[in-house]
Design a protein around this motif. Structure first.
Motif, PDB file in Angstrom:
ATOM      1  N   TRP A  33       7.598  -9.177 -13.856  1.00  0.00           N
ATOM      2  CA  TRP A  33       6.627  -8.094 -13.743  1.00  0.00           C
ATOM      3  C   TRP A  33       6.848  -7.098 -14.860  1.00  0.00           C
ATOM      4  N   GLN A  34       5.800  -6.321 -15.096  1.00  0.00           N
ATOM      5  CA  GLN A  34       5.850  -5.291 -16.128  1.00  0.00           C
ATOM      6  C   GLN A  34       4.968  -4.123 -15.729  1.00  0.00           C
ATOM      7  N   GLU A  35       5.100  -3.039 -16.480  1.00  0.00           N
ATOM      8  CA  GLU A  35       4.274  -1.848 -16.264  1.00  0.00           C
ATOM      9  C   GLU A  35       4.622  -1.105 -14.975  1.00  0.00           C
ATOM     10  N   LEU A  36       5.900  -0.881 -14.718  1.00  0.00           N
ATOM     11  CA  LEU A  36       6.269  -0.060 -13.566  1.00  0.00           C
ATOM     12  C   LEU A  36       6.038   1.406 -13.920  1.00  0.00           C
ATOM     13  N   PRO A  37       5.531   2.192 -12.995  1.00  0.00           N
ATOM     14  CA  PRO A  37       5.245   3.589 -13.303  1.00  0.00           C
ATOM     15  C   PRO A  37       6.507   4.446 -13.396  1.00  0.00           C
ATOM     16  N   GLU A  38       6.390   5.517 -14.133  1.00  0.00           N
ATOM     17  CA  GLU A  38       7.481   6.497 -14.209  1.00  0.00           C
ATOM     18  C   GLU A  38       7.720   7.042 -12.804  1.00  0.00           C
ATOM     19  N   GLY A  39       8.975   7.261 -12.480  1.00  0.00           N
ATOM     20  CA  GLY A  39       9.318   7.759 -11.154  1.00  0.00           C
ATOM     21  C   GLY A  39       9.666   6.663 -10.160  1.00  0.00           C
ATOM     22  N   THR A  40       9.599   5.407 -10.589  1.00  0.00           N
ATOM     23  CA  THR A  40       9.963   4.305  -9.694  1.00  0.00           C
ATOM     24  C   THR A  40      11.457   4.360  -9.411  1.00  0.00           C
ATOM     25  N   GLU A  41      11.809   4.398  -8.139  1.00  0.00           N
ATOM     26  CA  GLU A  41      13.212   4.446  -7.706  1.00  0.00           C
ATOM     27  C   GLU A  41      13.692   3.114  -7.133  1.00  0.00           C
ATOM     28  N   SER A  42      12.772   2.341  -6.563  1.00  0.00           N
ATOM     29  CA  SER A  42      13.140   1.039  -5.998  1.00  0.00           C
ATOM     30  C   SER A  42      11.914   0.149  -5.943  1.00  0.00           C
ATOM     31  N   LEU A  43      12.162  -1.144  -5.719  1.00  0.00           N
ATOM     32  CA  LEU A  43      11.104  -2.131  -5.635  1.00  0.00           C
ATOM     33  C   LEU A  43      11.202  -2.883  -4.313  1.00  0.00           C
ATOM     34  N   ALA A  44      10.059  -3.287  -3.793  1.00  0.00           N
ATOM     35  CA  ALA A  44      10.009  -4.132  -2.594  1.00  0.00           C
ATOM     36  C   ALA A  44       9.126  -5.330  -2.907  1.00  0.00           C
ATOM     37  N   LEU A  45       9.481  -6.481  -2.355  1.00  0.00           N
ATOM     38  CA  LEU A  45       8.732  -7.715  -2.557  1.00  0.00           C
ATOM     39  C   LEU A  45       8.483  -8.363  -1.201  1.00  0.00           C
ATOM     40  N   ILE A  46       7.226  -8.696  -0.952  1.00  0.00           N
ATOM     41  CA  ILE A  46       6.858  -9.379   0.285  1.00  0.00           C
ATOM     42  C   ILE A  46       5.999 -10.570  -0.086  1.00  0.00           C
ATOM     43  N   MET A  47       6.343 -11.737   0.453  1.00  0.00           N
ATOM     44  CA  MET A  47       5.529 -12.937   0.271  1.00  0.00           C
ATOM     45  C   MET A  47       5.024 -13.353   1.641  1.00  0.00           C
ATOM     46  N   ASP A  48       3.697 -13.516   1.755  1.00  0.00           N
ATOM     47  CA  ASP A  48       3.164 -13.953   3.036  1.00  0.00           C
ATOM     48  C   ASP A  48       1.963 -14.868   2.877  1.00  0.00           C
ATOM     49  N   ASP A  49       1.603 -15.497   3.993  1.00  0.00           N
ATOM     50  CA  ASP A  49       0.511 -16.460   4.074  1.00  0.00           C
ATOM     51  C   ASP A  49      -0.473 -15.957   5.122  1.00  0.00           C
ATOM     52  N   PRO A  50      -1.603 -15.372   4.686  1.00  0.00           N
ATOM     53  CA  PRO A  50      -2.571 -14.869   5.660  1.00  0.00           C
ATOM     54  C   PRO A  50      -3.390 -15.969   6.328  1.00  0.00           C
ATOM     55  N   ASP A  51      -3.246 -17.211   5.873  1.00  0.00           N
ATOM     56  CA  ASP A  51      -4.041 -18.322   6.397  1.00  0.00           C
ATOM     57  C   ASP A  51      -3.345 -19.105   7.503  1.00  0.00           C
ATOM     58  N   ALA A  52      -2.163 -18.680   7.898  1.00  0.00           N
ATOM     59  CA  ALA A  52      -1.424 -19.383   8.949  1.00  0.00           C
ATOM     60  C   ALA A  52      -2.219 -19.347  10.262  1.00  0.00           C
ATOM     61  N   PRO A  53      -2.168 -20.427  11.034  1.00  0.00           N
ATOM     62  CA  PRO A  53      -2.986 -20.514  12.250  1.00  0.00           C
ATOM     63  C   PRO A  53      -2.742 -19.398  13.268  1.00  0.00           C
ATOM     64  N   GLY A  54      -1.523 -18.938  13.416  1.00  0.00           N
ATOM     65  CA  GLY A  54      -1.217 -17.912  14.408  1.00  0.00           C
ATOM     66  C   GLY A  54      -1.249 -16.496  13.859  1.00  0.00           C
ATOM     67  N   GLY A  55      -1.771 -16.303  12.669  1.00  0.00           N
ATOM     68  CA  GLY A  55      -1.754 -14.994  12.015  1.00  0.00           C
ATOM     69  C   GLY A  55      -0.857 -15.050  10.787  1.00  0.00           C
ATOM     70  N   THR A  56      -0.778 -13.980  10.056  1.00  0.00           N
ATOM     71  CA  THR A  56      -0.010 -13.956   8.807  1.00  0.00           C
ATOM     72  C   THR A  56       1.432 -14.377   9.030  1.00  0.00           C
ATOM     73  N   TRP A  57       1.887 -15.340   8.212  1.00  0.00           N
ATOM     74  CA  TRP A  57       3.262 -15.832   8.268  1.00  0.00           C
ATOM     75  C   TRP A  57       4.012 -15.233   7.093  1.00  0.00           C
TER      76      TRP A  57
END
Length: 149
Positions: A33-57
């Motif tokens: 990744w690139q172009e993080l804004p000034e003032g960034t103190e930490s990063l979070a990453l979430i990977m999910d699948d909104p197409d899962a049969p029972g809701g987002t996985w």
């Protein structure tokens, strides 16, 4: 502001190679990744699948990664980049690759630049991370890949 998230393994909107899925090695793809804004103190990453049969996985939850991180290597393992693992929908930390029961699913790798570190313990859920991030998101970006079985 939008963060550009990419991977040398697949292009945005294209198929995720099987080596990164439950049908292959089930390892995380390299991300950049690139172009993080000034003032960034930490990063979070979430990977999910909104197409899962029972809701987002949820496949991956990591937070409190350092702001100077510019990506993650392939097969990064637990606590990538010095971050803290949340639990995925399998109720464990770390990456869990695409594994749809059938058909084509979309998988979103969402990166968030935050103006603070999150006061959360390892093993929290995506929902807990999202609630704690409220009011702290400076920018976000995503990479979407598909996988079919």
């Amino acid at each position: 502001m939008t963060i550009e998230v990419s991977s040398p393994a697949f292009e945005n909107g294209s198929a995720i190679p099987s080596r990164f899925t439950c049908d292959g090695l089930d390892i995380s793809p390299e991300l950049a990744w690139q172009e993080l804004p000034e003032g960034t103190e930490s990063l979070a990453l979430i990977m999910d699948d909104p197409d899962a049969p029972g809701g987002t996985w949820v496949h991956w939850v990591v937070f409190n990664m350092p702001a100077d991180l510019t990506g993650l290597p392939e097969d990064v393992g637990r606590s990538p980049g010095g971050g803290v693992d949340g639990n995925n929908s399998w109720k464990r930390g770390g990456y869990g690759g695409p594994c749809p029961p059938q058909g084509t699913h979309r998988y979103f790798f969402k990166l968030y630049a935050l103006d603070a570190a999150l006061e959360l313990q390892p093993g929290v859920t995506k929902g807990q991370v999202m609630r704690e991030m409220e009011g702290h998101v400076l920018a976000e970006g995503q990479l979407m890949g598909t996988y079919s079985r």
